[in-house]
Scaffold this active site. Structure first.
Site, PDB file in Angstrom:
ATOM      1  N   ASP A 187       0.812  -1.216   0.000  1.00  0.00           N
ATOM      2  CA  ASP A 187       0.000   0.000   0.000  1.00  0.00           C
ATOM      3  C   ASP A 187       0.845   1.266   0.000  1.00  0.00           C
ATOM      4  OD1 ASP A 187       0.901  -0.560   2.582  1.00  0.00           O
ATOM      5  OD2 ASP A 187      -1.084  -1.081   3.319  1.00  0.00           O
ATOM      6  N   ASN A 196      -7.432  -3.430  14.069  1.00  0.00           N
ATOM      7  CA  ASN A 196      -8.829  -3.738  13.762  1.00  0.00           C
ATOM      8  C   ASN A 196      -8.949  -4.941  12.825  1.00  0.00           C
ATOM      9  OD1 ASN A 196      -7.918  -2.706  11.362  1.00  0.00           O
ATOM     10  ND2 ASN A 196      -9.325  -0.960  11.276  1.00  0.00           N
ATOM     11  N   HIS A 248      -7.186  -5.339   9.975  1.00  0.00           N
ATOM     12  CA  HIS A 248      -6.928  -5.085   8.554  1.00  0.00           C
ATOM     13  C   HIS A 248      -5.631  -5.742   8.093  1.00  0.00           C
ATOM     14  CE1 HIS A 248      -4.764  -0.973   9.390  1.00  0.00           C
ATOM     15  NE2 HIS A 248      -3.863  -1.917   9.274  1.00  0.00           N
ATOM     16  N   GLU A 277      -9.798  -2.361   5.212  1.00  0.00           N
ATOM     17  CA  GLU A 277     -10.404  -2.066   6.506  1.00  0.00           C
ATOM     18  C   GLU A 277     -11.671  -2.903   6.707  1.00  0.00           C
ATOM     19  OE1 GLU A 277      -8.577  -0.522   8.394  1.00  0.00           O
ATOM     20  OE2 GLU A 277      -8.130   1.540   7.879  1.00  0.00           O
TER      21      GLU A 277
HETATM   22  C1  F6R Z   1       1.490  -1.746   6.087  1.00  0.00           C
HETATM   23  C2  F6R Z   1       0.156  -2.313   6.127  1.00  0.00           C
HETATM   24  C3  F6R Z   1      -0.636  -2.423   7.375  1.00  0.00           C
HETATM   25  C4  F6R Z   1       0.184  -2.758   8.616  1.00  0.00           C
HETATM   26  C5  F6R Z   1      -0.698  -2.799   9.841  1.00  0.00           C
HETATM   27  C6  F6R Z   1       0.081  -3.075  11.103  1.00  0.00           C
HETATM   28  O1  F6R Z   1       2.008  -1.779   4.785  1.00  0.00           O
HETATM   29  O2  F6R Z   1      -0.336  -2.662   5.110  1.00  0.00           O
HETATM   30  O3  F6R Z   1      -1.617  -3.402   7.197  1.00  0.00           O
HETATM   31  O4  F6R Z   1       0.815  -3.991   8.432  1.00  0.00           O
HETATM   32  O5  F6R Z   1      -1.361  -1.577   9.985  1.00  0.00           O
HETATM   33  O6  F6R Z   1       0.899  -1.978  11.361  1.00  0.00           O
HETATM   34  P1  F6R Z   1       2.001  -2.035  12.498  1.00  0.00           P
HETATM   35  O7  F6R Z   1       2.992  -3.047  12.080  1.00  0.00           O
HETATM   36  O8  F6R Z   1       2.594  -0.641  12.516  1.00  0.00           O
HETATM   37  O9  F6R Z   1       1.297  -2.392  13.755  1.00  0.00           O
END
Ligand code: F6R
Length: 242
Positions: A67, A136, A138, A143
């Site tokens: 992303d 959450n 994702h 989401e």
């Molecule tokens: C990042 C991504 C997100 C993160 C997720 C967890 O490229 O796609 O899905 O993997 O938000 O984030 P952290 O590792 O910061 O807890």
């Protein structure tokens, strides 16, 4: 689903780096799907170490990140382009022309997202996709919602994600409200998936991902349908498992 436990964040990171390193050694022209956020930082550190020690050759590897924020240019230090450049790409021998992220600077969402799916397809699909887990549930920026969205698309970030990601910005107001993300189908088409989960605040959601119903309310629950998923989680993240 293979569930692998690690005593600490550091050991989780080391195990994950070993899995990715094995993929690179077994198939030097692998297509890797990569993630940003806090979780994979330790893994990238180990991969850089292995590369410095001469164990890994990235010259034929291609990467696609999950992303990128919409409306953020690649040289913005908040962009995921910048994150990947500083945490990994600048420290390994990968050709920069083989590293791809969605083009957040392209305001034409339809064009940017369609182009990204085409590029992944043209590269032969993803051999190993690395994922972190949102608080959450994702994956990428898919989401919670009423349905699983298949392809790369533009998403409105949920309040919980904006809140979680404000630590990388000067407060909530600065967090972009939209991102381009691989869709659930894009992720599920990867031949192998490696999900990393660390920390107590992910324990409850990890339990739902693995044992709960498969539902768009918990996007990562779809991983139960994939035939080749490895989850590496630290003790805190696994604390709800008993
Ligand atoms: C990042 C991504 C997100 C993160 C997720 C967890 O490229 O796609 O899905 O993997 O938000 O984030 P952290 O590792 O910061 O807890």
């Amino acid at each position: 689903m293979v569930l692998c436990s690690a005593d600490s964040y550091d050991l989780m990171s080391r195990k994950a780096a070993i899995v990715i390193a094995a993929q690179i050694i077994a198939k030097p022209e692998s297509v890797l799907g990569l993630a940003t956020g806090s979780t994979p930082v330790g893994t990238y550190r180990y991969l850089v170490d292995f590369s410095r020690e001469g164990d890994l050759d990235w010259s034929q590897i291609t990467t696609f990140n999950l992303d990128e924020y919409r409306g953020v240019s690649p040289d913005d230090p908040h962009s995921y382009h910048w994150f990947m450049k500083t945490k990994l790409f600048d420290q390994i021998n990968i050709g920069k022309s083989r590293t791809f992220l969605p083009d957040g600077a392209d305001e034409n969402a339809g064009r940017a997202c369609e182009k990204y799916d085409t590029m992944i397809r043209d590269a032969g699909g993803i051999d190993l996709q690395l994922l972190g887990l949102g608080r959450n549930g994702h994956i990428g920026f898919n989401e919670p919602g009423s349905c699983f969205i298949k392809n790369t698309h533009c998403v409105n970030l949920s309040p919980s994600t904006i809140d979680a990601n404000q630590r990388f910005f000067n407060g909530c107001q600065e967090v972009p409200r939209q991102a381009y993300t691989m869709g659930i189908n894009t992720i599920m088409k990867a031949k192998r998936i490696l999900l990393l989960v660390s920390g107590m605040e992910k324990a409850d959601i990890l339990h739902k991902v693995i044992y709960g119903p498969i539902t768009p309310d918990v996007p990562a629950s779809i991983l139960q349908m994939h035939g080749n998923v490895m989850v590496i989680a630290d003790k805190e993240a696994l604390s709800e498992m008993q």
